[in-house]
Design a protein around this motif. Structure first.
Motif, PDB file in Angstrom:
ATOM      1  N   ILE A 148      -5.429  -2.209 -16.372  1.00 54.86           N
ATOM      2  CA  ILE A 148      -4.820  -2.673 -15.120  1.00 54.86           C
ATOM      3  C   ILE A 148      -4.433  -4.146 -15.245  1.00 54.86           C
ATOM      4  N   LEU A 149      -5.330  -4.942 -15.826  1.00 51.96           N
ATOM      5  CA  LEU A 149      -5.054  -6.369 -16.010  1.00 51.96           C
ATOM      6  C   LEU A 149      -3.878  -6.581 -16.957  1.00 51.96           C
ATOM      7  N   LEU A 150      -3.835  -5.821 -18.035  1.00 51.60           N
ATOM      8  CA  LEU A 150      -2.735  -5.944 -19.001  1.00 51.60           C
ATOM      9  C   LEU A 150      -1.411  -5.574 -18.362  1.00 51.60           C
ATOM     10  N   ALA A 151      -1.394  -4.533 -17.539  1.00 47.99           N
ATOM     11  CA  ALA A 151      -0.155  -4.113 -16.867  1.00 47.99           C
ATOM     12  C   ALA A 151       0.331  -5.189 -15.901  1.00 47.99           C
ATOM     13  N   ALA A 152      -0.601  -5.801 -15.174  1.00 45.10           N
ATOM     14  CA  ALA A 152      -0.232  -6.862 -14.231  1.00 45.10           C
ATOM     15  C   ALA A 152       0.311  -8.077 -14.974  1.00 45.10           C
ATOM     16  N   THR A 153      -0.295  -8.413 -16.103  1.00 46.33           N
ATOM     17  CA  THR A 153       0.152  -9.560 -16.904  1.00 46.33           C
ATOM     18  C   THR A 153       1.557  -9.318 -17.439  1.00 46.33           C
ATOM     19  N   ARG A 154       1.787  -8.126 -17.948  1.00 50.70           N
ATOM     20  CA  ARG A 154       3.096  -7.786 -18.514  1.00 50.70           C
ATOM     21  C   ARG A 154       4.186  -7.842 -17.447  1.00 50.70           C
TER      22      ARG A 154
ATOM     23  N   GLN B 268       0.826  -1.198   0.000  1.00 51.84           N
ATOM     24  CA  GLN B 268       0.000   0.000   0.000  1.00 51.84           C
ATOM     25  C   GLN B 268       0.866   1.256   0.000  1.00 51.84           C
ATOM     26  N   GLU B 269       1.950   1.206   0.781  1.00 50.64           N
ATOM     27  CA  GLU B 269       2.848   2.355   0.831  1.00 50.64           C
ATOM     28  C   GLU B 269       3.560   2.564  -0.494  1.00 50.64           C
ATOM     29  N   SER B 270       3.974   1.459  -1.138  1.00 49.17           N
ATOM     30  CA  SER B 270       4.729   1.571  -2.388  1.00 49.17           C
ATOM     31  C   SER B 270       3.862   2.014  -3.549  1.00 49.17           C
ATOM     32  N   THR B 271       2.545   1.722  -3.472  1.00 48.02           N
ATOM     33  CA  THR B 271       1.646   2.077  -4.583  1.00 48.02           C
ATOM     34  C   THR B 271       0.812   3.314  -4.294  1.00 48.02           C
ATOM     35  N   GLN B 272       1.009   3.909  -3.102  1.00 49.08           N
ATOM     36  CA  GLN B 272       0.183   5.041  -2.716  1.00 49.08           C
ATOM     37  C   GLN B 272       0.339   6.211  -3.686  1.00 49.08           C
ATOM     38  N   GLY B 273       1.565   6.461  -4.106  1.00 47.37           N
ATOM     39  CA  GLY B 273       1.811   7.582  -5.002  1.00 47.37           C
ATOM     40  C   GLY B 273       1.399   7.311  -6.424  1.00 47.37           C
ATOM     41  N   GLN B 274       1.062   6.048  -6.731  1.00 53.93           N
ATOM     42  CA  GLN B 274       0.709   5.692  -8.096  1.00 53.93           C
ATOM     43  C   GLN B 274      -0.801   5.740  -8.343  1.00 53.93           C
ATOM     44  N   SER B 275      -1.589   5.986  -7.283  1.00 49.25           N
ATOM     45  CA  SER B 275      -3.038   5.912  -7.424  1.00 49.25           C
ATOM     46  C   SER B 275      -3.575   6.924  -8.423  1.00 49.25           C
ATOM     47  N   LYS B 276      -2.911   8.084  -8.520  1.00 54.28           N
ATOM     48  CA  LYS B 276      -3.369   9.105  -9.453  1.00 54.28           C
ATOM     49  C   LYS B 276      -3.040   8.737 -10.892  1.00 54.28           C
ATOM     50  N   GLN B 277      -2.148   7.739 -11.060  1.00 56.45           N
ATOM     51  CA  GLN B 277      -1.711   7.367 -12.399  1.00 56.45           C
ATOM     52  C   GLN B 277      -2.406   6.102 -12.898  1.00 56.45           C
ATOM     53  N   LEU B 278      -3.436   5.657 -12.185  1.00 57.22           N
ATOM     54  CA  LEU B 278      -4.128   4.440 -12.595  1.00 57.22           C
ATOM     55  C   LEU B 278      -4.774   4.626 -13.966  1.00 57.22           C
ATOM     56  N   PRO B 279      -4.764   3.580 -14.789  1.00 57.52           N
ATOM     57  CA  PRO B 279      -5.406   3.673 -16.106  1.00 57.52           C
ATOM     58  C   PRO B 279      -6.897   3.957 -15.975  1.00 57.52           C
ATOM     59  N   GLN B 280      -7.477   4.504 -17.026  1.00 57.92           N
ATOM     60  CA  GLN B 280      -8.903   4.790 -17.021  1.00 57.92           C
ATOM     61  C   GLN B 280      -9.739   3.530 -17.250  1.00 57.92           C
TER      62      GLN B 280
ATOM     63  N   ASN C 253       9.917 -14.512 -16.255  1.00 56.16           N
ATOM     64  CA  ASN C 253      10.416 -14.971 -17.557  1.00 56.16           C
ATOM     65  C   ASN C 253       9.582 -16.132 -18.103  1.00 56.16           C
ATOM     66  N   CYS C 254       8.349 -16.209 -17.660  1.00 47.62           N
ATOM     67  CA  CYS C 254       7.403 -17.217 -18.161  1.00 47.62           C
ATOM     68  C   CYS C 254       6.300 -16.515 -18.949  1.00 47.62           C
ATOM     69  N   THR C 255       5.356 -17.275 -19.427  1.00 44.05           N
ATOM     70  CA  THR C 255       4.163 -16.716 -20.039  1.00 44.05           C
ATOM     71  C   THR C 255       3.145 -16.462 -18.933  1.00 44.05           C
ATOM     72  N   SER C 256       2.698 -15.225 -18.813  1.00 44.46           N
ATOM     73  CA  SER C 256       1.772 -14.887 -17.728  1.00 44.46           C
ATOM     74  C   SER C 256       0.338 -14.841 -18.239  1.00 44.46           C
ATOM     75  N   VAL C 257      -0.586 -15.137 -17.338  1.00 44.47           N
ATOM     76  CA  VAL C 257      -2.010 -15.210 -17.685  1.00 44.47           C
ATOM     77  C   VAL C 257      -2.818 -14.540 -16.576  1.00 44.47           C
ATOM     78  N   VAL C 258      -3.769 -13.688 -16.963  1.00 43.57           N
ATOM     79  CA  VAL C 258      -4.702 -13.093 -16.010  1.00 43.57           C
ATOM     80  C   VAL C 258      -6.117 -13.341 -16.514  1.00 43.57           C
ATOM     81  N   MET C 259      -6.976 -13.815 -15.628  1.00 41.44           N
ATOM     82  CA  MET C 259      -8.391 -13.958 -15.970  1.00 41.44           C
ATOM     83  C   MET C 259      -9.163 -12.785 -15.373  1.00 41.44           C
ATOM     84  N   SER C 260      -9.950 -12.132 -16.209  1.00 37.90           N
ATOM     85  CA  SER C 260     -10.753 -11.006 -15.751  1.00 37.90           C
ATOM     86  C   SER C 260     -11.895 -11.502 -14.864  1.00 37.90           C
TER      87      SER C 260
END
Length: 348
Positions: free
Chosen positions: A111-117, A94-106, A124-131
Protein backbone atom coordinates in the motif's frame (compact mmCIF):
# COMPACT_ATOMS: atom_id res chain seq x y z
CA UNK A 1 5.04 45.10 1.24
CA UNK A 2 2.48 47.05 -0.80
CA UNK A 3 0.05 45.41 -3.21
CA UNK A 4 2.00 46.46 -6.31
CA UNK A 5 5.26 44.93 -5.09
CA UNK A 6 3.44 41.78 -4.01
CA UNK A 7 1.81 41.46 -7.43
CA UNK A 8 5.16 41.83 -9.20
CA UNK A 9 6.77 39.25 -6.90
CA UNK A 10 3.93 36.81 -7.61
CA UNK A 11 4.36 37.38 -11.33
CA UNK A 12 8.14 36.78 -11.20
CA UNK A 13 7.68 33.56 -9.25
CA UNK A 14 4.87 32.20 -11.44
CA UNK A 15 6.80 32.99 -14.63
CA UNK A 16 10.05 31.51 -13.33
CA UNK A 17 8.26 28.35 -12.18
CA UNK A 18 6.87 27.99 -15.70
CA UNK A 19 9.98 28.79 -17.76
CA UNK A 20 12.97 28.26 -15.44
CA UNK A 21 14.39 31.47 -16.98
CA UNK A 22 15.19 34.77 -15.20
CA UNK A 23 12.39 37.32 -15.58
CA UNK A 24 13.19 40.84 -16.82
CA UNK A 25 11.25 44.09 -16.57
CA UNK A 26 10.23 43.99 -20.25
CA UNK A 27 8.68 40.54 -19.85
CA UNK A 28 6.93 41.67 -16.68
CA UNK A 29 5.39 44.68 -18.40
CA UNK A 30 3.66 42.29 -20.81
CA UNK A 31 2.59 39.82 -18.13
CA UNK A 32 1.27 42.19 -15.47
CA UNK A 33 -2.44 42.92 -15.45
CA UNK A 34 -1.85 46.39 -14.01
CA UNK A 35 -0.30 48.88 -16.43
CA UNK A 36 3.09 49.99 -15.16
CA UNK A 37 6.01 51.62 -16.92
CA UNK A 38 9.27 49.71 -17.32
CA UNK A 39 10.97 52.25 -15.04
CA UNK A 40 8.40 51.69 -12.29
CA UNK A 41 8.78 47.93 -12.60
CA UNK A 42 12.57 48.22 -12.36
CA UNK A 43 12.28 50.36 -9.23
CA UNK A 44 9.98 47.80 -7.57
CA UNK A 45 12.31 44.98 -8.61
CA UNK A 46 15.19 46.88 -7.04
CA UNK A 47 13.21 47.15 -3.79
CA UNK A 48 12.42 43.41 -3.87
CA UNK A 49 16.12 42.72 -4.41
CA UNK A 50 17.01 44.87 -1.38
CA UNK A 51 14.46 42.84 0.61
CA UNK A 52 16.27 39.65 -0.54
CA UNK A 53 13.08 38.28 -2.09
CA UNK A 54 14.56 38.12 -5.59
CA UNK A 55 18.10 38.13 -6.96
CA UNK A 56 20.02 38.47 -10.22
CA UNK A 57 21.79 35.17 -11.03
CA UNK A 58 24.31 36.89 -13.32
CA UNK A 59 25.02 40.32 -14.81
CA UNK A 60 22.44 41.66 -17.30
CA UNK A 61 20.02 38.84 -16.45
CA UNK A 62 16.49 39.20 -15.18
CA UNK A 63 15.48 38.23 -11.65
CA UNK A 64 14.70 34.91 -9.98
CA UNK A 65 13.09 34.22 -6.60
CA UNK A 66 15.28 33.55 -3.55
CA UNK A 67 14.43 31.02 -0.85
CA UNK A 68 13.07 33.94 1.17
CA UNK A 69 10.90 35.00 -1.78
CA UNK A 70 9.50 31.50 -2.15
CA UNK A 71 8.79 31.39 1.59
CA UNK A 72 6.79 34.63 1.39
CA UNK A 73 4.88 33.24 -1.60
CA UNK A 74 4.23 29.84 0.03
CA UNK A 75 3.01 31.39 3.29
CA UNK A 76 0.36 33.23 1.29
CA UNK A 77 -0.73 29.96 -0.35
CA UNK A 78 -0.94 28.18 3.00
CA UNK A 79 -3.01 31.03 4.46
CA UNK A 80 -5.44 30.76 1.54
CA UNK A 81 -5.60 26.95 1.80
CA UNK A 82 -6.67 27.22 5.45
CA UNK A 83 -9.74 29.24 4.47
CA UNK A 84 -10.78 27.02 1.55
CA UNK A 85 -12.94 23.94 1.71
CA UNK A 86 -11.23 20.74 0.66
CA UNK A 87 -11.73 20.27 -3.08
CA UNK A 88 -11.52 16.49 -2.70
CA UNK A 89 -13.34 15.78 0.55
CA UNK A 90 -12.97 12.47 2.32
CA UNK A 91 -16.52 11.47 1.43
CA UNK A 92 -15.81 11.61 -2.31
CA UNK A 93 -12.57 9.70 -1.73
CA UNK A 94 -14.49 7.01 0.09
CA UNK A 95 -16.89 6.72 -2.83
CA UNK A 96 -14.10 6.58 -5.41
CA UNK A 97 -12.16 3.89 -3.51
CA UNK A 98 -15.15 1.86 -2.34
CA UNK A 99 -14.95 -0.54 -5.27
CA UNK A 100 -11.21 -0.97 -4.82
CA UNK A 101 -11.36 -2.36 -1.27
CA UNK A 102 -11.46 -5.94 -2.51
CA UNK A 103 -8.31 -5.30 -4.55
CA UNK A 104 -6.16 -4.09 -1.66
CA UNK A 105 -2.69 -5.66 -1.50
CA UNK A 106 -2.09 -8.40 1.05
CA UNK A 107 0.96 -6.62 2.47
CA UNK A 108 0.85 -3.22 4.17
CA UNK A 109 4.17 -2.35 2.53
CA UNK A 110 2.55 -2.69 -0.91
CA UNK A 111 0.00 0.00 0.00
CA UNK A 112 2.84 2.37 0.89
CA UNK A 113 4.71 1.58 -2.33
CA UNK A 114 1.58 2.21 -4.42
CA UNK A 115 0.99 5.57 -2.72
CA UNK A 116 4.64 6.57 -3.26
CA UNK A 117 4.53 5.63 -6.93
CA UNK A 118 1.28 7.51 -7.57
CA UNK A 119 2.46 10.71 -5.86
CA UNK A 120 5.68 10.72 -7.91
CA UNK A 121 3.65 10.42 -11.10
CA UNK A 122 1.23 13.20 -10.11
CA UNK A 123 3.87 15.73 -9.05
CA UNK A 124 6.78 14.69 -11.30
CA UNK A 125 8.96 14.93 -8.19
CA UNK A 126 10.66 12.33 -6.04
CA UNK A 127 8.08 11.01 -3.58
CA UNK A 128 8.76 9.74 -0.07
CA UNK A 129 6.58 7.77 2.36
CA UNK A 130 7.56 6.96 5.93
CA UNK A 131 6.05 3.79 7.35
CA UNK A 132 4.47 3.76 10.83
CA UNK A 133 7.02 4.37 13.56
CA UNK A 134 7.46 1.22 15.66
CA UNK A 135 7.47 3.14 18.94
CA UNK A 136 3.92 4.42 18.34
CA UNK A 137 2.68 1.28 16.55
CA UNK A 138 0.25 -0.93 18.46
CA UNK A 139 1.02 -4.60 18.94
CA UNK A 140 -1.31 -7.19 17.45
CA UNK A 141 0.71 -10.36 18.03
CA UNK A 142 4.18 -11.58 18.98
CA UNK A 143 5.75 -14.91 18.10
CA UNK A 144 8.95 -16.35 19.58
CA UNK A 145 10.45 -19.07 17.41
CA UNK A 146 13.59 -21.09 18.26
CA UNK A 147 16.06 -21.06 15.36
CA UNK A 148 19.09 -22.79 16.84
CA UNK A 149 20.72 -23.62 20.16
CA UNK A 150 21.62 -19.95 20.63
CA UNK A 151 19.09 -17.97 18.51
CA UNK A 152 15.42 -17.01 18.82
CA UNK A 153 13.43 -15.32 16.04
CA UNK A 154 11.11 -12.56 17.30
CA UNK A 155 8.16 -11.70 15.03
CA UNK A 156 6.25 -8.53 15.98
CA UNK A 157 3.00 -8.04 14.08
CA UNK A 158 1.51 -4.55 14.44
CA UNK A 159 -2.13 -3.56 14.16
CA UNK A 160 -1.09 -1.33 11.25
CA UNK A 161 -0.12 -4.47 9.31
CA UNK A 162 3.61 -3.86 9.57
CA UNK A 163 5.83 -6.79 10.58
CA UNK A 164 9.17 -6.52 12.37
CA UNK A 165 11.53 -9.51 12.56
CA UNK A 166 14.68 -9.70 14.64
CA UNK A 167 16.99 -12.41 15.92
CA UNK A 168 18.06 -12.38 19.56
CA UNK A 169 21.01 -14.37 20.86
CA UNK A 170 21.38 -16.45 24.02
CA UNK A 171 24.04 -18.71 25.42
CA UNK A 172 21.35 -21.36 25.43
CA UNK A 173 17.99 -21.00 23.72
CA UNK A 174 14.95 -21.38 26.04
CA UNK A 175 12.72 -24.39 25.39
CA UNK A 176 9.97 -24.18 22.77
CA UNK A 177 7.39 -24.68 25.53
CA UNK A 178 8.75 -21.69 27.45
CA UNK A 179 8.78 -19.53 24.30
CA UNK A 180 5.19 -20.46 23.42
CA UNK A 181 4.00 -19.70 26.95
CA UNK A 182 5.86 -16.36 27.05
CA UNK A 183 4.43 -15.38 23.65
CA UNK A 184 0.94 -16.01 25.01
CA UNK A 185 1.61 -13.98 28.17
CA UNK A 186 2.99 -11.03 26.17
CA UNK A 187 0.01 -11.07 23.82
CA UNK A 188 -2.47 -11.12 26.70
CA UNK A 189 -0.83 -8.20 28.50
CA UNK A 190 0.25 -6.03 25.59
CA UNK A 191 -2.06 -6.53 22.62
CA UNK A 192 -3.21 -3.07 21.49
CA UNK A 193 -0.45 -1.28 23.42
CA UNK A 194 2.25 0.77 21.71
CA UNK A 195 5.83 -0.48 21.72
CA UNK A 196 6.78 2.52 23.81
CA UNK A 197 4.13 1.66 26.41
CA UNK A 198 5.23 -1.98 26.44
CA UNK A 199 8.84 -1.06 27.15
CA UNK A 200 7.74 1.07 30.10
CA UNK A 201 5.55 -1.54 31.80
CA UNK A 202 7.24 -4.80 30.72
CA UNK A 203 9.08 -5.62 33.96
CA UNK A 204 6.12 -4.70 36.18
CA UNK A 205 3.63 -6.82 34.19
CA UNK A 206 5.85 -9.88 33.97
CA UNK A 207 6.67 -9.65 37.67
CA UNK A 208 2.96 -9.66 38.53
CA UNK A 209 2.13 -12.61 36.28
CA UNK A 210 1.31 -15.80 38.15
CA UNK A 211 2.37 -18.03 35.24
CA UNK A 212 5.95 -16.75 35.46
CA UNK A 213 7.75 -18.40 38.34
CA UNK A 214 10.68 -16.78 40.08
CA UNK A 215 13.21 -19.05 38.41
CA UNK A 216 12.13 -18.17 34.85
CA UNK A 217 11.30 -14.50 35.54
CA UNK A 218 14.82 -13.11 34.82
CA UNK A 219 14.92 -15.00 31.49
CA UNK A 220 11.42 -13.81 30.57
CA UNK A 221 12.32 -10.18 31.31
CA UNK A 222 15.59 -10.43 29.41
CA UNK A 223 13.89 -11.94 26.38
CA UNK A 224 11.02 -9.44 26.54
CA UNK A 225 13.39 -6.46 26.66
CA UNK A 226 15.33 -7.78 23.68
CA UNK A 227 12.14 -8.52 21.74
CA UNK A 228 10.81 -4.97 22.02
CA UNK A 229 14.18 -3.24 21.58
CA UNK A 230 13.56 -2.09 18.01
CA UNK A 231 14.41 1.11 16.14
CA UNK A 232 12.01 3.98 16.76
CA UNK A 233 12.22 5.28 13.19
CA UNK A 234 9.93 4.09 10.44
CA UNK A 235 11.21 2.93 7.06
CA UNK A 236 11.45 5.33 4.11
CA UNK A 237 10.07 4.36 0.72
CA UNK A 238 11.47 6.58 -2.06
CA UNK A 239 10.14 6.52 -5.63
CA UNK A 240 10.85 8.59 -8.74
CA UNK A 241 14.47 9.50 -8.06
CA UNK A 242 15.01 9.93 -11.79
CA UNK A 243 12.33 12.66 -11.87
CA UNK A 244 14.90 14.99 -10.29
CA UNK A 245 17.06 14.65 -13.41
CA UNK A 246 14.35 16.29 -15.52
CA UNK A 247 14.65 19.72 -13.87
CA UNK A 248 17.11 22.08 -15.60
CA UNK A 249 18.48 23.40 -12.30
CA UNK A 250 19.73 19.87 -11.60
CA UNK A 251 21.41 19.34 -14.94
CA UNK A 252 24.98 19.14 -13.59
CA UNK A 253 26.32 15.81 -12.43
CA UNK A 254 27.78 17.36 -9.29
CA UNK A 255 24.38 18.71 -8.19
CA UNK A 256 22.70 15.37 -8.83
CA UNK A 257 25.36 13.51 -6.87
CA UNK A 258 24.76 15.76 -3.86
CA UNK A 259 20.98 15.24 -3.94
CA UNK A 260 21.24 11.48 -4.51
CA UNK A 261 23.61 11.32 -1.56
CA UNK A 262 20.81 12.71 0.61
CA UNK A 263 18.45 10.06 -0.78
CA UNK A 264 20.94 7.29 0.03
CA UNK A 265 21.83 8.60 3.49
CA UNK A 266 18.15 9.25 4.36
CA UNK A 267 18.90 10.77 7.79
CA UNK A 268 17.87 14.32 6.83
CA UNK A 269 14.64 13.03 5.29
CA UNK A 270 13.92 10.74 8.25
CA UNK A 271 14.31 13.71 10.62
CA UNK A 272 11.91 15.93 8.67
CA UNK A 273 9.33 13.22 7.96
CA UNK A 274 9.34 12.27 11.66
CA UNK A 275 8.85 15.90 12.75
CA UNK A 276 5.89 16.28 10.37
CA UNK A 277 3.85 13.75 12.33
CA UNK A 278 3.52 16.17 15.25
CA UNK A 279 2.24 19.09 13.14
CA UNK A 280 -1.07 19.51 11.34
CA UNK A 281 -1.15 20.20 7.59
CA UNK A 282 1.47 20.13 4.84
CA UNK A 283 4.87 21.23 6.12
CA UNK A 284 7.46 22.77 3.79
CA UNK A 285 11.19 23.38 3.93
CA UNK A 286 12.59 25.52 1.14
CA UNK A 287 16.24 25.53 0.10
CA UNK A 288 18.49 26.54 2.97
CA UNK A 289 15.68 25.89 5.48
CA UNK A 290 16.65 22.23 5.16
CA UNK A 291 18.93 21.00 7.92
CA UNK A 292 21.40 19.42 5.53
CA UNK A 293 23.54 21.12 2.90
CA UNK A 294 22.78 18.26 0.48
CA UNK A 295 19.19 19.52 0.11
CA UNK A 296 19.77 23.29 0.08
CA UNK A 297 18.74 23.46 -3.59
CA UNK A 298 15.55 21.51 -2.94
CA UNK A 299 12.16 21.95 -1.38
CA UNK A 300 10.81 19.15 0.80
CA UNK A 301 7.05 18.97 1.47
CA UNK A 302 5.24 16.41 3.63
CA UNK A 303 2.19 15.72 5.77
CA UNK A 304 1.02 12.92 8.03
CA UNK A 305 -1.38 10.08 7.24
CA UNK A 306 -3.40 7.84 9.51
CA UNK A 307 -6.75 7.72 11.27
CA UNK A 308 -8.41 9.20 14.33
CA UNK A 309 -6.74 6.70 16.62
CA UNK A 310 -3.20 7.00 15.29
CA UNK A 311 -1.06 9.20 13.09
CA UNK A 312 0.77 6.36 11.43
CA UNK A 313 3.40 7.96 9.19
CA UNK A 314 4.04 10.74 6.68
CA UNK A 315 4.06 11.24 2.92
CA UNK A 316 5.57 13.95 0.72
CA UNK A 317 7.94 14.92 -2.08
CA UNK A 318 11.39 16.29 -2.78
CA UNK A 319 11.77 18.65 -5.74
CA UNK A 320 13.45 21.88 -6.79
CA UNK A 321 12.64 25.13 -5.01
CA UNK A 322 11.07 26.13 -8.35
CA UNK A 323 7.81 24.26 -7.79
CA UNK A 324 4.17 24.93 -8.49
CA UNK A 325 3.56 24.89 -4.75
CA UNK A 326 -0.23 25.19 -4.92
CA UNK A 327 -0.54 22.09 -7.11
CA UNK A 328 2.02 20.06 -5.16
CA UNK A 329 0.43 20.92 -1.80
CA UNK A 330 -2.97 19.81 -3.10
CA UNK A 331 -1.48 16.58 -4.49
CA UNK A 332 0.19 15.73 -1.17
CA UNK A 333 -2.96 16.49 0.82
CA UNK A 334 -5.03 14.33 -1.53
CA UNK A 335 -2.49 11.47 -1.40
CA UNK A 336 -2.47 11.64 2.40
CA UNK A 337 -6.25 11.30 2.58
CA UNK A 338 -6.27 8.51 0.02
CA UNK A 339 -3.50 6.62 1.83
CA UNK A 340 -5.30 7.05 5.16
CA UNK A 341 -8.45 5.50 3.69
CA UNK A 342 -6.50 2.64 2.14
CA UNK A 343 -4.86 1.94 5.50
CA UNK A 344 -8.25 1.98 7.26
CA UNK A 345 -9.69 -0.46 4.73
CA UNK A 346 -6.66 -2.69 5.11
CA UNK A 347 -6.98 -2.75 8.90
CA UNK A 348 -10.71 -3.48 8.71
Amino acid sequence: MDQRAEHILDCIINQYVTTAEPVGSRALSKLLEMKLSAATIRNVMSDLTDMELICQPYTSAGRIPTDKGYRYFVNKILAIEETKEDTKPIKSLQESTQGQSKQLPQRFEDILLAATRELAQITNCTSVVMSPQPAVSRLKKIELIPLSLTQVLVVLIMQSGMVRNKIVHFRETPSETFLTRLSHILCVYFEGRTISEIRTSLIEKLSQNSETNQESLPLAIRLGKKAFDIEDQGDLYIFGRSNICGFPEFSSQQTLEIIFRAFDDKQALVSFFSDVMDIEGVQIRIGNENKTHDLDQCSVLATSYGNKENLLGSIGVVGPTRLNYSEVISAIDYSSQKLSLAVSQFLD
